[in-house]
Design an enzyme around this catalytic site. Structure first.
Site, short mmCIF file in Angstrom:
data_model
loop_
_atom_site.label_atom_id
_atom_site.label_comp_id
_atom_site.label_asym_id
_atom_site.label_seq_id
_atom_site.Cartn_x
_atom_site.Cartn_y
_atom_site.Cartn_z
N ARG A 77 -21.04 19.80 24.33
CA ARG A 77 -19.82 18.94 24.77
C ARG A 77 -19.23 19.21 25.99
NH1 ARG A 77 -14.18 20.01 23.85
NH2 ARG A 77 -14.88 21.73 22.68
N TYR A 131 -14.82 -8.28 29.36
CA TYR A 131 -15.22 -8.34 27.99
C TYR A 131 -14.25 -7.19 26.87
CZ TYR A 131 -16.88 -5.39 23.92
OH TYR A 131 -17.36 -4.87 22.65
N ASP A 196 -17.36 -3.82 36.74
CA ASP A 196 -18.01 -3.65 35.51
C ASP A 196 -19.30 -4.55 35.69
OD1 ASP A 196 -19.55 -3.83 33.33
OD2 ASP A 196 -17.42 -3.91 32.19
N LYS A 221 -26.12 -1.94 26.74
CA LYS A 221 -27.19 -3.10 27.22
C LYS A 221 -28.58 -3.08 27.72
CE LYS A 221 -23.52 -4.70 25.35
NZ LYS A 221 -22.42 -3.58 25.45
#
Length: 410
Positions: A77, A131, A196, A221
């Site tokens: 982590r 988005y 973005d 993406k």
């Protein structure tokens, strides 16, 4: 075990390299010295250490600074060697000091907002469209943030003493509207501008070169590129990256190392994929613009593999009528995808806000893949026939129909 990569700091080349070259080699520069050709995958969740005092000192140092611990990893982590390779490579491609990867693009945006909020900077200035889930996360106040929506010209006036971030997406999802990053960055003053860059990728634009300080990607993406991996990544300076690592450690939004491996592999073909798909998208844009079944086409001046268009007929019948093209959410895969934003990606946005930002009920968004353009056109043409109510509007001579109100054109 590839413990060397947990603090991967392979030096940048002595002379600048082309982006296509960096995409192949960044994050892998040390492999030959390790006797390897392909990057290894480290799936360990924990790592043995017989020096508990030294381990405590390294954990204290991370808690204080957010810097990657020296030496072998401590816990998955906190850091992972395979993920570190992807981060190194993406930072090199975006031209930033650092990058921090997360389990998804939304996890990445969440970490950015939490990091700024932890400094008492809970106010965000944002430009629509974004988005749909980004819009919802900002507007719903789920993280205790407050958002002021504005157009680019109103950014400077919207900034307050507690403004921690200005956020834009360009080209925007799903209208492909473009924003002048340099002008917006100037309006931000000392407030960090987050761009973005999911649609453009560093192949088409590097926002930090125009004044942005934070670059966000849904790595699911184009960076992954094959529709088989989910992730997010933030490219920024090392000071902010350190804060993001601390948020990631505390919240657990870590990128799985197998995903890190797939994303690193995806970067190696990023330039080739984006340029090939963009060429097909430009050709489909040209044909759609001359088609009487199409009311309007959206395609950015920047180029790219995304095309949006508004139909005169029933958009749902178009979605149902495709055969080769995949009717699915997401984008950036090797196969072409089409979806109806008002029903899916932007369904969560208030209808009035959605309509006002240009996301109408007849808008379709298409992510062009690597198929032959003639096959794509044949499939799309049939689907448009299935769902069309043909307009009587004649095309203007010498100008493709459908682009009259969209200055981007081709």
């Amino acid at each position: 075990m590839d413990t060397e990569a947990s603090s991967l700091t392979s030096p940048a080349p002595l002379r600048p390299r082309a982006l296509a070259t960096e995409a192949v080699h960044a994050g892998r520069d040390d492999l030959a010295s390790l006797g390897l050709h392909a990057a290894p995958i480290d799936l360990s969740t924990t790592y043995p250490s017989y020096d508990s005092r030294g381990e405590a000192e390294r954990i204290d140092a991370f808690a204080a600074t957010g810097a990657r611990p020296d030496g072998p990893p401590v816990y998955a982590r906190l850091d992972n060697p395979t993920t570190a390779r992807f981060e190194t490579a993406l930072a090199r491609l975006e031209g930033t000091e650092s990058a921090v990867a997360f389990a998804s693009g939304m996890a990445a945006l969440t970490a950015v907002l939490l990091a700024r909020a932890s400094m008492g900077l809970r106010h965000v200035v944002a430009v629509r469209p974004l988005y749909g889930c980004s819009d919802h996360l900002l507007g719903a106040g789920l993280l205790g943030t407050e958002v002021t929506w504005t157009d680019p010209a109103g950014i400077a006036d919207a900034i307050r003493p507690d403004t921690g971030l200005v956020m834009v997406e360009t080209p925007a999802n799903p209208t492909l509207a473009e924003i002048d990053i340099r002008a917006v960055a100037h309006s931000c003053g000392s407030v960090p501008l987050l761009v973005d860059n999911t649609f453009a990728t560093p192949v088409l634009q590097r926002p930090v070169e125009h004044g942005a300080r934070v670059v966000l990607h849904s790595a699911t993406k184009y960076l992954g590129g094959h529709g088989d991996v989910m992730g997010g990544v933030v490219a920024c300076d090392e000071e902010f990256a350190a804060k993001l690592r601390q948020v990631r450690f505390a919240t657990g939004g870590v990128l799985h190392p197998l995903a890190g491996y797939l994303l690193l592999r995806g970067l190696s073909t990023l330039s080739v994929r984006v340029r090939a798909a963009s060429a097909s998208a430009a050709e489909l844009t040209r044909r759609l613009s001359a088609d009487p079944r199409i009311a309007r086409v959206h395609y950015p001046k920047l180029g790219g593999a995304m095309v949006s268009f508004e139909v005169y007929g029933d958009p749902h019948r178009v979605i149902a009528g495709v055969g080769l093209i995949t009717p699915a959410v997401s984008l950036g895969s090797v196969d072409t995808l089409i979806q109806h934003p008002a029903s899916i990606s932007h369904r969560i946005v208030d209808e009035g806000d959605r309509q006002a930002s240009g996301v109408g009920d007849r808008l379709l968004r298409m992510s062009v893949g690597l198929e032959d353009v003639e096959d794509l056109w044949a499939d799309l043409c049939q689907a448009l026939s299935d769902g069309s109510a043909v307009s009587a509007r004649p095309a203007r001579a010498g100008r493709p129909a459908g682009l009259e109100s969209h200055p981007a054109g081709l």
